[in-house]
Design a protein around this motif. Structure first.
Motif, PDB file in Angstrom:
ATOM      1  N   HIS A  60       0.890  -1.261  -0.071  1.00 23.75           N
ATOM      2  CA  HIS A  60       0.058  -0.092  -0.101  1.00 23.75           C
ATOM      3  C   HIS A  60       0.697   1.403   0.040  1.00 23.75           C
ATOM      4  O   HIS A  60       1.912   1.322   0.804  1.00 23.75           O
ATOM      5  N   ALA A  95      -5.610   1.704  -3.418  1.00 21.71           N
ATOM      6  CA  ALA A  95      -4.201   2.505  -3.013  1.00 21.71           C
ATOM      7  C   ALA A  95      -3.123   1.543  -2.871  1.00 21.71           C
ATOM      8  O   ALA A  95      -2.231   1.579  -1.758  1.00 21.71           O
ATOM      9  N   THR A 218       3.422   8.308  -1.910  1.00 18.10           N
ATOM     10  CA  THR A 218       1.891   7.728  -2.819  1.00 18.10           C
ATOM     11  C   THR A 218       2.452   7.780  -4.274  1.00 18.10           C
ATOM     12  O   THR A 218       3.508   8.270  -4.884  1.00 18.10           O
ATOM     13  N   SER A 276     -10.267   8.457  -0.713  1.00 22.22           N
ATOM     14  CA  SER A 276      -9.511   8.868  -1.443  1.00 22.22           C
ATOM     15  C   SER A 276      -9.988   9.183  -2.976  1.00 22.22           C
ATOM     16  O   SER A 276     -10.942   8.576  -3.195  1.00 22.22           O
TER      17      SER A 276
END
Length: 283
Positions: A60, A95, A218, A276
């Motif tokens: 993740h 994610a 990210t 998200s």
């Protein structure tokens, strides 16, 4: 490298003895470097020990503990912007990417680019932290090159390669997990409106590094860092993006540390839960 680096010293050993030696020495070498990284980068992070654990393939880039806060009975709603689609899913299914933190071998151009970038820092601690991080990402590749000069039996080489691949795929994931685990209680305190931890210098430093790491790691951030202009021959931004996000995180954390930067808490009163805007999982 000890015995593993001594060419010709293992030729007369039986297969079982070679395997026992390798089983002891390779993890010890990897663990020694990992422990050095752990104490230099984040003294109280969880161990990065090499083990027999299976590969954590689904890795993740947004912490599942974050996502769980939006879940009701284990599920929540996400909106995929690309498809303009609302769908129900679970925290473990979004994610994330397959082996998101897998290490890549750097070229001389990549290393020069990172060194040029790192050397701009005015704080020597900052430069040392980031140089050490680059070293740990390249450890398995260096070990693999050294093993080429040994006379290990093919069966032993196969065992070694399996351990090296485990480390390349999982050490980054375990490092992030260690940082997250150390700050889970902080996040839980913030959710209940308690920010007393911020007055503790060490816990404040933990939180700032954790927060910066969450922001810069990210997929979207990596995508941006993968498209930066390259001015060094042999440098590919896609290979250095995974390391640049760490450098930016340490820069941000050290920049805020000790300055009494205020924090503000906001509460969501909405009935719908959207954790998200990306809401995607890629493999």
């Amino acid at each position: 490298m000890g015995s593993l680096g001594a060419a010709g010293s293992m030729a007369s050993m039986p297969l079982a003895q070679q395997k026992r030696l390798v089983a002891l020495e390779l993890p010890a070498t990897l663990n020694g470097i990992a422990c050095t990284l752990k104490f230099k980068l984040h003294p109280r992070a969880e161990s990065l020990m090499v083990s027999a654990e299976p590969n954590a393939k689904n890795q993740h880039y947004i912490w599942q503990h974050y996502l769980n806060a939006w879940a009701v009975d284990g599920t929540f709603c996400c909106y995929r912007q690309k498809d303009k689609k609302l769908f129900s899913t679970q925290p473990k299914a979004v994610a994330s990417e397959s082996y998101f933190y897998e290490a890549q071998q750097l070229t001389a151009g990549d290393i020069k680019f990172l060194e040029d970038f790192t050397s701009r820092a005015t704080d020597e601690r900052h430069r040392e932290l980031n140089r050490d991080y680059v070293k740990i990402t390249q450890l398995t590749f260096e070990l693999r090159e050294r093993l080429k000069s040994t006379d290990l039996l093919p069966e032993v080489c196969g065992d070694l390669e399996e351990k090296l691949r485990w480390a390349e795929r999982n050490l980054g994931e375990r490092y992030h997990a260690g940082i997250e685990n150390k700050c889970q209680d902080i996040l839980d305190s913030l959710r209940s409106g308690d920010d007393l931890f911020y007055k503790d210098e060490m816990r404040c430093a933990d939180f700032l590094y954790f927060l910066a790491l969450q922001y810069f790691r990210t997929a979207k951030m990596r995508e941006g860092l993968s498209n930066i202009p390259s001015y060094v021959p042999g440098h590919d931004p896609r290979r250095t993006a995974k390391i640049l996000n760490h450098i930016f995180a340490t820069t941000s954390a050290l920049g805020c540390s000790g300055k009494g930067t205020p924090i503000k808490s906001y509460s969501s009163r909405t009935t719908r839960r959207f954790p998200s805007s990306r809401g995607t999982s890629r493999s």
